[in-house]
Motif scaffolding. Sequence first.
Motif, PDB file in Angstrom:
ATOM      1  N   LEU A  40       1.401  -4.653  -0.001  1.00  0.00           N
ATOM      2  CA  LEU A  40       1.745  -3.661   0.681  1.00  0.00           C
ATOM      3  C   LEU A  40       1.219  -2.418   0.152  1.00  0.00           C
ATOM      4  O   LEU A  40       0.783  -1.415   0.738  1.00  0.00           O
ATOM      5  N   VAL A  41       1.281  -2.212  -1.069  1.00  0.00           N
ATOM      6  CA  VAL A  41       0.898  -1.070  -1.836  1.00  0.00           C
ATOM      7  C   VAL A  41      -0.561  -0.829  -1.955  1.00  0.00           C
ATOM      8  O   VAL A  41      -1.164  -0.023  -1.640  1.00  0.00           O
ATOM      9  N   ALA A  42      -1.171  -2.046  -2.058  1.00  0.00           N
ATOM     10  CA  ALA A  42      -2.651  -1.941  -2.221  1.00  0.00           C
ATOM     11  C   ALA A  42      -3.290  -1.657  -0.738  1.00  0.00           C
ATOM     12  O   ALA A  42      -4.227  -0.876  -0.551  1.00  0.00           O
ATOM     13  N   SER A  43      -2.681  -2.087   0.112  1.00  0.00           N
ATOM     14  CA  SER A  43      -3.056  -1.829   1.467  1.00  0.00           C
ATOM     15  C   SER A  43      -2.764  -0.373   1.864  1.00  0.00           C
ATOM     16  O   SER A  43      -3.881   0.226   2.491  1.00  0.00           O
ATOM     17  N   VAL A 190       3.769  -0.045   6.913  1.00  0.00           N
ATOM     18  CA  VAL A 190       2.849   0.099   6.111  1.00  0.00           C
ATOM     19  C   VAL A 190       1.521   0.113   6.997  1.00  0.00           C
ATOM     20  O   VAL A 190       0.443   0.842   6.660  1.00  0.00           O
ATOM     21  N   CYS A 191       1.413  -0.559   7.964  1.00  0.00           N
ATOM     22  CA  CYS A 191       0.028  -0.922   8.525  1.00  0.00           C
ATOM     23  C   CYS A 191      -0.300   0.519   9.553  1.00  0.00           C
ATOM     24  O   CYS A 191      -1.341   1.152   9.541  1.00  0.00           O
ATOM     25  N   THR A 192       0.926   1.103  10.028  1.00  0.00           N
ATOM     26  CA  THR A 192       0.925   2.389  10.867  1.00  0.00           C
ATOM     27  C   THR A 192       0.383   3.532   9.865  1.00  0.00           C
ATOM     28  O   THR A 192      -0.625   4.236  10.085  1.00  0.00           O
ATOM     29  N   PHE A 209     -10.087  -6.508   1.791  1.00  0.00           N
ATOM     30  CA  PHE A 209      -9.010  -6.856   0.688  1.00  0.00           C
ATOM     31  C   PHE A 209      -8.170  -7.926   1.223  1.00  0.00           C
ATOM     32  O   PHE A 209      -7.901  -9.153   0.298  1.00  0.00           O
ATOM     33  N   GLN A 210      -7.762  -7.907   2.536  1.00  0.00           N
ATOM     34  CA  GLN A 210      -6.984  -8.953   2.983  1.00  0.00           C
ATOM     35  C   GLN A 210      -7.652 -10.270   3.169  1.00  0.00           C
ATOM     36  O   GLN A 210      -7.011 -11.494   3.323  1.00  0.00           O
TER      37      GLN A 210
END
Length: 592
Positions: A40-43, A190-192, A209-210
């Motif tokens: 989550l942090v990386a994204s 996080v996505c938003t 990355f994902q």
Amino acid sequence: LSQEVVLPSCDPPSTSSVSMGEVVQMHFTTVDYVIFVLLLVASAGIGLFYAFSGGRQRTTQEFLMADRSMSCLPVSLSLLATFQSAVAILGAPSEVYTFGTQYWFLGCSYFLGLLIPAHVFIPVFYRLRLSSAYEYLELRFNKTVRICGTVTFIFQMVIYMGVVLYAPALALNAVTGFDLWGAVLAMGLVCTLYTALGGLKAVIWTDVFQTVVMFAGQLAVIVVGASQAGGITEVWRKATNGSRIAGLDLNPDPLERHTFWTLGVGGVFLMLALYGVNQAQVQRYLSSRTEKEAVMSCYVVFPCQQIVLCLGCMMGLVMFARYGEDSPLDKGYMVLYFVMDVFRDLPGLPGLFVACLFSGALSTISSAFNSLATVTMEDLIKPHFPNMTEARATLLSKGLALVYGLVCLAMAYIASIMGSVLQAAFSIFGMVGGPLLGLFCLGMFFPWANSIGAVIGLVAGLAMAFWIGIGSFVMRMSGSTPVPPLNTTDLPLLENMTTTVMTTLLSATTAKPTGVEALYSLSYMWYSAHNSATVVVVGLIVSLLTGKYMEFSLQHFRFLHPVRKNINQKIQKNTLCNSYKFILNWSREISI
């Protein structure tokens, strides 16, 4: 997911497992939670980086189209990740574990399913310099057709994105006790955040990355699982003895769920609906620096799709080698249970796979947010406010991405109270994809089609799609056709936009359905082909019956064939004869 799995209350995360007869409920360790948080942090970090670097997302071209500056590799990996959702990661292994490797022949459809978009759809969209795929429909037909296409796409994606966020969180909660709404809210917010701040560049690079995380998670499961089962040779031997290695099935019956024809031919139309005309994918093509790089991204996706397919199938075979016919859990949660079981004594690896799982969800819903913001802005707002300043348009685009993120969370909540209707929500995505494909094919390949035919054809295609889809669902729920217990996580790799609720697997001892029941029993792999053909056929008939003049898009064919200087824009009588004469003349001009 339609079948409830009752598990006892969870102990603290430090507890490794809880014995429950044959079933053992697993739990995350601290290391697993750390890996999940790092995802989550990386994204979020990628989104923030692009929000405050470069042009800082100050124009709609940068925010929605990445300044049309993306290279081939990130675009191709983003194309791969967009519809490689968590449901697909769970679905392919479950499919192979349950029914065998016949599903592997889906790879045969990838060749034409990517070659046709590369050389037919991409040149049209790229040379017209569009932002929304539905702008083409106005150039080819009129504004009404454009609005119809846009509204259909918005309906399709809004229904789908909430379910694709909720479904894997529900499965994870059932197997591990992972907090259901904690996962949904964390992923959704996080996505938003990174979509609304970083725009399409952030979406594409987080997809890259994902994708790496997804490959790593699946590969780790296969390597460790195969090692514990005695090696790949032993896995293959057990799968062969268990009749899970399927040969080439050339049965032409369209009612058969999976044969070479349903997978290899019907799958082509599914691929075209995804990689040819879906706004989320078209937007990535249009973000490329050149048309050549956009075409190359399609070619690069081909081997990547084959690798993804092989990984999913191999995971299913490793699962079968471990458990045989006796599954310790309902098939819907089988993959997650298997992962937790295999990694029980390897802290951190369960977290890696869950990161892989939710990477699939993130890549799908972020693409949905961005593409929805684009079509809403370009097709519904800008035409009515042509004098809107660039700064205000960009701010509004970011606001739309934020709003769609909140809508996604609302749809996830609705999905949680839908019960068995959850499967129908998945099926809506597949129902709509075929008619939209048919609408674009009608415009590109049939010059005598007019706007009236396009609208009525689209309505007919959607009506046919919902009739068959809902009829199949009702027939299955009523038990009039015996089918094996299926659920949404059994969705095949690319069919996360369809659902196995619309599939029927007729046993050898069951009489073939007739009449309307036969239509309801059509293999779901033929749905896109059937529904797109309905749009084309109805659209052509109505066009020939109602056309005054055949409005023809000069711009469209000029961009397709720049060497041609002159072309008639109208044919005085919209008849089949004159249409063929027009095509012949047009062909001669192109050859010159």
